[in-house]
Enzyme design. Structure first.
Site, mmCIF file in Angstrom:
data_model
loop_
_atom_site.group_PDB
_atom_site.id
_atom_site.type_symbol
_atom_site.label_atom_id
_atom_site.label_comp_id
_atom_site.label_asym_id
_atom_site.label_seq_id
_atom_site.Cartn_x
_atom_site.Cartn_y
_atom_site.Cartn_z
ATOM 1 N N ASP A 89 0.880 -0.933 -0.472
ATOM 2 C CA ASP A 89 -0.026 -0.398 0.072
ATOM 3 C C ASP A 89 1.023 1.454 0.004
ATOM 4 O O ASP A 89 1.843 1.973 0.513
ATOM 5 C CB ASP A 89 -0.732 0.304 1.157
ATOM 6 C CG ASP A 89 -2.133 -0.871 1.464
ATOM 7 O OD1 ASP A 89 -1.839 -1.954 0.537
ATOM 8 O OD2 ASP A 89 -3.354 -1.508 2.430
ATOM 9 N N SER A 229 7.866 4.885 5.454
ATOM 10 C CA SER A 229 9.128 3.919 4.918
ATOM 11 C C SER A 229 8.601 3.806 3.458
ATOM 12 O O SER A 229 7.366 4.605 2.889
ATOM 13 C CB SER A 229 8.745 2.817 5.576
ATOM 14 O OG SER A 229 8.827 2.507 6.790
#
Length: 274
Positions: A89, A229
């Site tokens: 995602d 991240s």
């Protein structure tokens, strides 16, 4: 907080100290403790996380929650051989890869060589594409393989952790200073590919569970612990054609929302088995 840290010289100096691996590791250890579970409910409310997707579980720490698994069937991988599936995602941008040229990620210039810290490897992917998936704190933080294949080699580039939030990206070369791990892979349908994970502030641990051997499309590769991240896929020239709407978004300075398993390429990919 991010505006203060990254929009003035003093703030950027402070951010550099905060973001060093030792401090990130200390925060990571705290997030493994039971006491950190007190942050879970406020975090869910603030980031509007849909917990209906999550597999039922009582979380013993914040990191236990942050690396939560989803219900079976919550993420389904596109099985068409000539379609590249998203490994995670995130918010996606795409760029043409050039070993000698310069490309921009969120306002910061990079070359393939500075990203990979390997000139010959960078040159071998010239003419391909970089798919850059930015994960925010609200995203699902596990990632998977986009195609079947085998790992040829792995590498780690040590750096200083900095946030991948937009304010940071406007002022410092995030990918140049962040710790990166990558796998050079031979895939069934898209030739060689580089799969890279980039750590961010307070992410002292990139947890890769598969670092050698073969893998299947949709098989979990690893996970990020607490923080935002980034995952990067780099494809060879002529092996993959990104979706037109993703290219359009990038050209207009926008990020394309994507879920793990969804197609990120057109049907006119030129993989060996397409």
């Amino acid at each position: 907080m991010y505006e203060i840290l990254y929009q003035c010289k003093l703030g950027r100096c402070l951010a550099s100290l905060i973001a060093r691996p030792g401090i990130s590791r200390a925060v990571g250890c705290f997030m493994d403790m039971r006491i950190s579970s007190a942050f879970i409910k406020p975090f869910i409310r603030k980031n509007k996380i849909d917990m209906r997707e999550a597999a039922p579980k009582k979380y013993v720490s914040f990191n236990d929650f942050f690396t939560r698994r989803l219900l079976d069937g919550a993420r389904v991988f596109d099985e068409r051989n000539n379609v590249l599936a998203s490994p995670c995602d995130g918010l996606l941008t795409v760029y043409e890869a050039s070993a000698s040229g310069v490309f921009t990620i969120k306002g910061s210039p990079y070359t393939m060589e500075t990203l990979l810290d390997d000139r010959s490897l960078a040159e071998s992917f010239e003419g391909g594409y970089l798919f850059v998936f930015r994960l925010t704190p609200s995203h699902y933080h596990r990632y998977a393989f986009p195609d079947a294949g085998r790992i040829l080699k792995t590498g780690r580039i040590q750096g200083i952790f900095h946030t991948v939030r937009p304010y940071a990206l406007e002022n410092i070369p995030v990918f140049k200073t962040n710790t990166r791990e990558y796998a050079l892979m031979e895939t069934e349908n898209f030739g060689r590919m580089i799969y890279m994970e980039v750590g961010a502030t307070m992410v002292g641990r990139i947890q890769n569970d598969v670092t050698s051997g073969t893998f299947q499309r949709g098989q979990e590769k690893g996970r990020f612990e607490f923080g935002g991240s980034t995952v990067i896929l780099i494809t060879e020239k002529g092996k993959c054609a990104p979706l037109g709407e993703i290219i359009s978004c990038t050209q207009n300075g926008l990020e394309y929302p994507i879920q793990m398993g969804k197609a990120v390429s057109d049907l006119n990919c030129h993989g060996e088995n397409a």
